[in-house]
Motif scaffolding. Structure first.
Motif, PDB file in Angstrom:
ATOM      1  N   PRO A  24     -11.663  -5.340  15.133  1.00 33.42           N
ATOM      2  CA  PRO A  24     -10.206  -5.503  15.039  1.00 33.42           C
ATOM      3  C   PRO A  24      -9.710  -6.859  15.509  1.00 33.42           C
ATOM      4  N   SER A  25     -10.418  -7.485  16.470  1.00 33.59           N
ATOM      5  CA  SER A  25      -9.929  -8.763  17.013  1.00 33.59           C
ATOM      6  C   SER A  25      -9.881  -9.845  15.936  1.00 33.59           C
ATOM      7  N   ALA A  26     -10.684  -9.711  14.900  1.00 32.03           N
ATOM      8  CA  ALA A  26     -10.661 -10.689  13.803  1.00 32.03           C
ATOM      9  C   ALA A  26     -10.247  -9.994  12.498  1.00 32.03           C
ATOM     10  N   ARG A  27      -9.505  -8.909  12.650  1.00 28.27           N
ATOM     11  CA  ARG A  27      -8.996  -8.156  11.474  1.00 28.27           C
ATOM     12  C   ARG A  27     -10.130  -7.809  10.507  1.00 28.27           C
ATOM     13  N   ASN A  28     -11.241  -7.378  11.091  1.00 34.23           N
ATOM     14  CA  ASN A  28     -12.420  -6.955  10.303  1.00 34.23           C
ATOM     15  C   ASN A  28     -12.935  -8.061   9.370  1.00 34.23           C
ATOM     16  N   ALA A  29     -12.833  -9.317   9.810  1.00 31.81           N
ATOM     17  CA  ALA A  29     -13.377 -10.416   8.997  1.00 31.81           C
ATOM     18  C   ALA A  29     -14.882 -10.232   8.832  1.00 31.81           C
ATOM     19  N   LEU A  30     -15.351 -10.599   7.643  1.00 29.72           N
ATOM     20  CA  LEU A  30     -16.748 -10.344   7.283  1.00 29.72           C
ATOM     21  C   LEU A  30     -17.627 -11.497   7.735  1.00 29.72           C
ATOM     22  N   ALA A  64     -10.530  -5.111   5.478  1.00 26.08           N
ATOM     23  CA  ALA A  64     -11.217  -6.354   5.866  1.00 26.08           C
ATOM     24  C   ALA A  64     -10.381  -7.547   5.420  1.00 26.08           C
ATOM     25  N   SER A  65     -10.290  -8.554   6.303  1.00 28.23           N
ATOM     26  CA  SER A  65      -9.457  -9.732   6.012  1.00 28.23           C
ATOM     27  C   SER A  65     -10.213 -10.802   5.231  1.00 28.23           C
ATOM     28  N   GLY A  66     -11.437 -10.498   4.816  1.00 31.96           N
ATOM     29  CA  GLY A  66     -12.188 -11.462   3.999  1.00 31.96           C
ATOM     30  C   GLY A  66     -13.278 -12.143   4.782  1.00 31.96           C
ATOM     31  N   ALA A  67     -13.812 -13.198   4.179  1.00 31.45           N
ATOM     32  CA  ALA A  67     -14.862 -13.962   4.855  1.00 31.45           C
ATOM     33  C   ALA A  67     -14.331 -14.436   6.201  1.00 31.45           C
ATOM     34  N   ASP A  68     -15.246 -14.645   7.128  1.00 33.85           N
ATOM     35  CA  ASP A  68     -14.823 -15.146   8.442  1.00 33.85           C
ATOM     36  C   ASP A  68     -14.469 -16.626   8.284  1.00 33.85           C
ATOM     37  N   ILE A  69     -13.176 -16.914   8.425  1.00 33.11           N
ATOM     38  CA  ILE A  69     -12.695 -18.267   8.123  1.00 33.11           C
ATOM     39  C   ILE A  69     -13.254 -19.287   9.111  1.00 33.11           C
ATOM     40  N   ARG A  70     -13.532 -18.858  10.329  1.00 36.00           N
ATOM     41  CA  ARG A  70     -14.122 -19.799  11.306  1.00 36.00           C
ATOM     42  C   ARG A  70     -15.536 -20.168  10.882  1.00 36.00           C
ATOM     43  N   GLU A  71     -16.280 -19.186  10.380  1.00 35.88           N
ATOM     44  CA  GLU A  71     -17.635 -19.487   9.867  1.00 35.88           C
ATOM     45  C   GLU A  71     -17.562 -20.387   8.638  1.00 35.88           C
ATOM     46  N   LEU A  72     -16.563 -20.101   7.808  1.00 32.73           N
ATOM     47  CA  LEU A  72     -16.409 -20.844   6.552  1.00 32.73           C
ATOM     48  C   LEU A  72     -16.228 -22.338   6.807  1.00 32.73           C
ATOM     49  N   ARG A  73     -15.558 -22.641   7.944  1.00 31.02           N
ATOM     50  CA  ARG A  73     -15.250 -24.040   8.291  1.00 31.02           C
ATOM     51  C   ARG A  73     -16.526 -24.860   8.436  1.00 31.02           C
ATOM     52  N   GLY A  79     -25.698 -24.848   2.286  1.00 28.82           N
ATOM     53  CA  GLY A  79     -25.884 -23.713   3.198  1.00 28.82           C
ATOM     54  C   GLY A  79     -25.392 -22.427   2.578  1.00 28.82           C
ATOM     55  N   TYR A  80     -24.273 -22.521   1.868  1.00 31.10           N
ATOM     56  CA  TYR A  80     -23.709 -21.323   1.244  1.00 31.10           C
ATOM     57  C   TYR A  80     -24.670 -20.763   0.198  1.00 31.10           C
ATOM     58  N   LEU A  81     -25.214 -21.662  -0.633  1.00 29.42           N
ATOM     59  CA  LEU A  81     -26.083 -21.195  -1.726  1.00 29.42           C
ATOM     60  C   LEU A  81     -27.374 -20.557  -1.213  1.00 29.42           C
ATOM     61  N   GLY A 109      -9.521 -11.290  -0.038  1.00 33.13           N
ATOM     62  CA  GLY A 109     -10.670 -12.151  -0.272  1.00 33.13           C
ATOM     63  C   GLY A 109     -11.946 -11.334  -0.412  1.00 33.13           C
ATOM     64  N   GLY A 110     -12.947 -11.690   0.413  1.00 35.65           N
ATOM     65  CA  GLY A 110     -14.209 -10.949   0.391  1.00 35.65           C
ATOM     66  C   GLY A 110     -14.017  -9.471   0.720  1.00 35.65           C
ATOM     67  N   GLY A 111     -12.944  -9.145   1.443  1.00 35.79           N
ATOM     68  CA  GLY A 111     -12.653  -7.740   1.754  1.00 35.79           C
ATOM     69  C   GLY A 111     -12.295  -6.965   0.497  1.00 35.79           C
ATOM     70  N   PRO A 132      -6.678 -14.394  -1.640  1.00 34.06           N
ATOM     71  CA  PRO A 132      -5.926 -15.575  -1.198  1.00 34.06           C
ATOM     72  C   PRO A 132      -6.766 -16.837  -1.027  1.00 34.06           C
ATOM     73  N   GLU A 133      -7.993 -16.840  -1.561  1.00 33.82           N
ATOM     74  CA  GLU A 133      -8.899 -17.972  -1.326  1.00 33.82           C
ATOM     75  C   GLU A 133      -8.282 -19.314  -1.698  1.00 33.82           C
ATOM     76  N   ILE A 134      -7.416 -19.313  -2.732  1.00 32.99           N
ATOM     77  CA  ILE A 134      -6.826 -20.568  -3.201  1.00 32.99           C
ATOM     78  C   ILE A 134      -6.061 -21.266  -2.071  1.00 32.99           C
TER      79      ILE A 134
HETATM   80  N1  CO8 Z   1     -11.587 -14.808   9.440  1.00 29.18           N
HETATM   81  C1  CO8 Z   1     -11.614 -15.061  10.774  1.00 29.18           C
HETATM   82  N2  CO8 Z   1     -10.639 -14.679  11.613  1.00 29.18           N
HETATM   83  C2  CO8 Z   1      -9.592 -14.013  11.102  1.00 29.18           C
HETATM   84  C3  CO8 Z   1      -9.505 -13.691   9.730  1.00 29.18           C
HETATM   85  C4  CO8 Z   1     -10.567 -14.113   8.883  1.00 29.18           C
HETATM   86  N3  CO8 Z   1     -10.587 -13.842   7.566  1.00 29.18           N
HETATM   87  N4  CO8 Z   1      -8.351 -13.007   9.517  1.00 29.18           N
HETATM   88  C5  CO8 Z   1      -7.755 -12.899  10.725  1.00 29.18           C
HETATM   89  N5  CO8 Z   1      -8.495 -13.499  11.670  1.00 29.18           N
HETATM   90  C6  CO8 Z   1      -8.213 -13.609  13.093  1.00 29.18           C
HETATM   91  C7  CO8 Z   1      -7.089 -14.613  13.356  1.00 29.18           C
HETATM   92  O1  CO8 Z   1      -7.585 -15.934  13.405  1.00 29.18           O
HETATM   93  C8  CO8 Z   1      -6.576 -14.120  14.689  1.00 29.18           C
HETATM   94  O2  CO8 Z   1      -7.436 -14.555  15.697  1.00 29.18           O
HETATM   95  P1  CO8 Z   1      -6.860 -15.021  17.147  1.00 29.18           P
HETATM   96  O3  CO8 Z   1      -6.243 -13.766  17.714  1.00 29.18           O
HETATM   97  O4  CO8 Z   1      -8.077 -15.483  17.886  1.00 29.18           O
HETATM   98  O5  CO8 Z   1      -5.853 -16.071  16.862  1.00 29.18           O
HETATM   99  C9  CO8 Z   1      -6.718 -12.602  14.580  1.00 29.18           C
HETATM  100  O6  CO8 Z   1      -7.692 -12.384  13.558  1.00 29.18           O
HETATM  101  C10 CO8 Z   1      -5.440 -11.918  14.157  1.00 29.18           C
HETATM  102  O7  CO8 Z   1      -4.983 -12.539  12.967  1.00 29.18           O
HETATM  103  P2  CO8 Z   1      -3.417 -12.586  12.606  1.00 29.18           P
HETATM  104  O8  CO8 Z   1      -2.605 -12.877  13.818  1.00 29.18           O
HETATM  105  O9  CO8 Z   1      -3.255 -13.489  11.435  1.00 29.18           O
HETATM  106  O10 CO8 Z   1      -3.190 -11.032  12.204  1.00 29.18           O
HETATM  107  P3  CO8 Z   1      -2.051 -10.408  11.311  1.00 29.18           P
HETATM  108  O11 CO8 Z   1      -2.172  -8.939  11.487  1.00 29.18           O
HETATM  109  O12 CO8 Z   1      -0.732 -11.047  11.582  1.00 29.18           O
HETATM  110  O13 CO8 Z   1      -2.425 -10.798   9.778  1.00 29.18           O
HETATM  111  C11 CO8 Z   1      -3.955 -11.022   7.945  1.00 29.18           C
HETATM  112  C12 CO8 Z   1      -3.559 -10.221   9.183  1.00 29.18           C
HETATM  113  C13 CO8 Z   1      -2.865 -10.907   6.864  1.00 29.18           C
HETATM  114  C14 CO8 Z   1      -5.262 -10.406   7.434  1.00 29.18           C
HETATM  115  C15 CO8 Z   1      -4.129 -12.507   8.299  1.00 29.18           C
HETATM  116  O14 CO8 Z   1      -4.936 -12.617   9.457  1.00 29.18           O
HETATM  117  C16 CO8 Z   1      -4.764 -13.319   7.206  1.00 29.18           C
HETATM  118  O15 CO8 Z   1      -4.090 -13.741   6.268  1.00 29.18           O
HETATM  119  N6  CO8 Z   1      -6.092 -13.591   7.315  1.00 29.18           N
HETATM  120  C17 CO8 Z   1      -6.808 -14.440   6.399  1.00 29.18           C
HETATM  121  C18 CO8 Z   1      -7.001 -13.778   5.031  1.00 29.18           C
HETATM  122  C19 CO8 Z   1      -7.772 -14.685   4.079  1.00 29.18           C
HETATM  123  O16 CO8 Z   1      -7.407 -15.797   3.810  1.00 29.18           O
HETATM  124  N7  CO8 Z   1      -8.885 -14.161   3.538  1.00 29.18           N
HETATM  125  C20 CO8 Z   1      -9.734 -14.861   2.598  1.00 29.18           C
HETATM  126  C21 CO8 Z   1     -10.883 -15.524   3.314  1.00 29.18           C
HETATM  127  S1  CO8 Z   1     -11.922 -16.461   2.192  1.00 29.18           S
HETATM  128  C22 CO8 Z   1     -12.911 -15.281   1.453  1.00 29.18           C
HETATM  129  O17 CO8 Z   1     -12.858 -14.126   1.763  1.00 29.18           O
HETATM  130  C23 CO8 Z   1     -13.881 -15.663   0.369  1.00 29.18           C
HETATM  131  C24 CO8 Z   1     -14.794 -16.742   0.769  1.00 29.18           C
HETATM  132  C25 CO8 Z   1     -15.863 -16.925  -0.290  1.00 29.18           C
HETATM  133  C26 CO8 Z   1     -16.733 -18.138  -0.018  1.00 29.18           C
HETATM  134  C27 CO8 Z   1     -17.807 -17.882   1.022  1.00 29.18           C
HETATM  135  C28 CO8 Z   1     -18.505 -19.205   1.377  1.00 29.18           C
HETATM  136  C29 CO8 Z   1     -19.414 -19.023   2.594  1.00 29.18           C
END
Ligand code: CO8
Length: 259
Positions: A24-30, A64-73, A79-81, A109-111, A132-134
């Protein structure tokens, strides 16, 4: 990350396994750890003959909120391939038993792609689907562009992928993605109930039925029909097939064994 240690839970019910993302702390990021946990759950469910269907969920708040954006950075194109992430997505695609995604809250996203890798999606009234990847300057990389276009049509897919529009549970149902919409507090139970319905059928028949439906994503119609007939031929000689017929004629419930 410490919270990833327990980020994926595995529970067993009556012929049904439930795999729950719990980060939950990362909104179930993958994160890679979460993907690893999901693969381990699927491996376990596949190896266990007692398990006939799987429910994949993030619980009643967020899928799930998708790929872990911190890892993605820190992920380079090379590495991805070569990454474990790609292997995990291939694993999800190869899982042979029926799978149900029980989605509450965000599936982004990935979720969203993870939900789409399942055979059915049961959605909570709180569910929001999107790609929302765009916004991050990338595009969906685990089937989002292709599966949305096949499910909902190219123009709706363009709205989701190019304009980062999200859709609610009812719109996703209208698009054909979602099987049913239920109140959020019942979504996991509804997923388990649907899994139970599927698990009551013969496991070989459900496995081959899944394979036949999945083949429609890959094959042109003539090839798909041929594949379907070949799978039917296999089922015609199973004990479960005769059990199903006998049960119908004897007006009783069938007892399928998977043979
Ligand atoms: N990755 C990492 N951390 C995340 C993510 C994520 N996807 N989503 C949320 N978190 C973290 C936040 O950084 C925050 O952390 P902290 O408390 O340390 O600041 C915590 O979770 C809570 O987040 P919010 O305050 O934003 O929570 P809300 O409830 O207000 O909002 C949302 C929830 C709507 C899910 C919002 O967090 C959000 O928009 N997240 C990002 C969604 C997103 O952009 N997903 C797409 C990711 S890209 C992808 O999935 C495909 C990648 C394919 C390529 C792979 C190459 C390796």
């Amino acid at each position: 990350m410490a919270d990833d240690d327990q980020a994926v839970r595995y529970d067993v019910g009556d012929h049904v396994a439930m795999i729950t993302i719990d980060r939950p702390s990362a909104r179930n990021a993958l994160s890679t750890d979460v993907l690893r946990g999901l693969c381990a759950g699927l491996d376990r469910a596949e190896a266990d003959d007692e398990i006939r269907a799987v429910v994949l969920t993030g619980g009643e708040k967020i899928f799930a909120s998708g790929a872990d954006i911190r890892e993605l950075r820190t992920t380079s194109p090379a590495g991805y391939l070569q990454s474990e992430r790609l292997a995990a997505w291939a694993r999800f695609g190869r899982f042979p038993k029926p799978s149900i995604a029980a989605v509450a809250g965000y599936a982004l996203g990935g979720g969203c792609e993870l939900a789409m890798s399942c055979d059915f999606i049961v959605a909570a009234d709180s569910a929001t689907f999107g790609q929302p990847e765009i916004r991050l300057g990338i595009l969906p990389g685990a089937g989002g562009t292709q599966r949305w276009a096949r499910v909902a049509g190219r123009f709706r897919a363009a709205e989701l992928v190019l304009a980062a529009r999200t859709v609610d549970a009812w719109t996703a149902r209208e698009y054909g993605l979602v099987a049913r919409v239920v109140p959020a507090e019942r979504v996991v139970a509804a997923g388990v109930a649907l899994a139970g319905e599927v698990a009551a059928f013969g496991p070989v028949a459900t496995r081959l039925s899944k394979a036949a439906v999945r083949a429609s994503e890959e094959l042109p119609l003539a090839g798909g029909l041929e594949h379907e007939r070949a799978l039917l031929g296999t089922l015609l000689s199973t004990e479960d097939h005769f059990e199903g017929i006998d049960a119908f004629l004897e007006k009783r419930s069938a007892r399928f064994t998977g043979r």
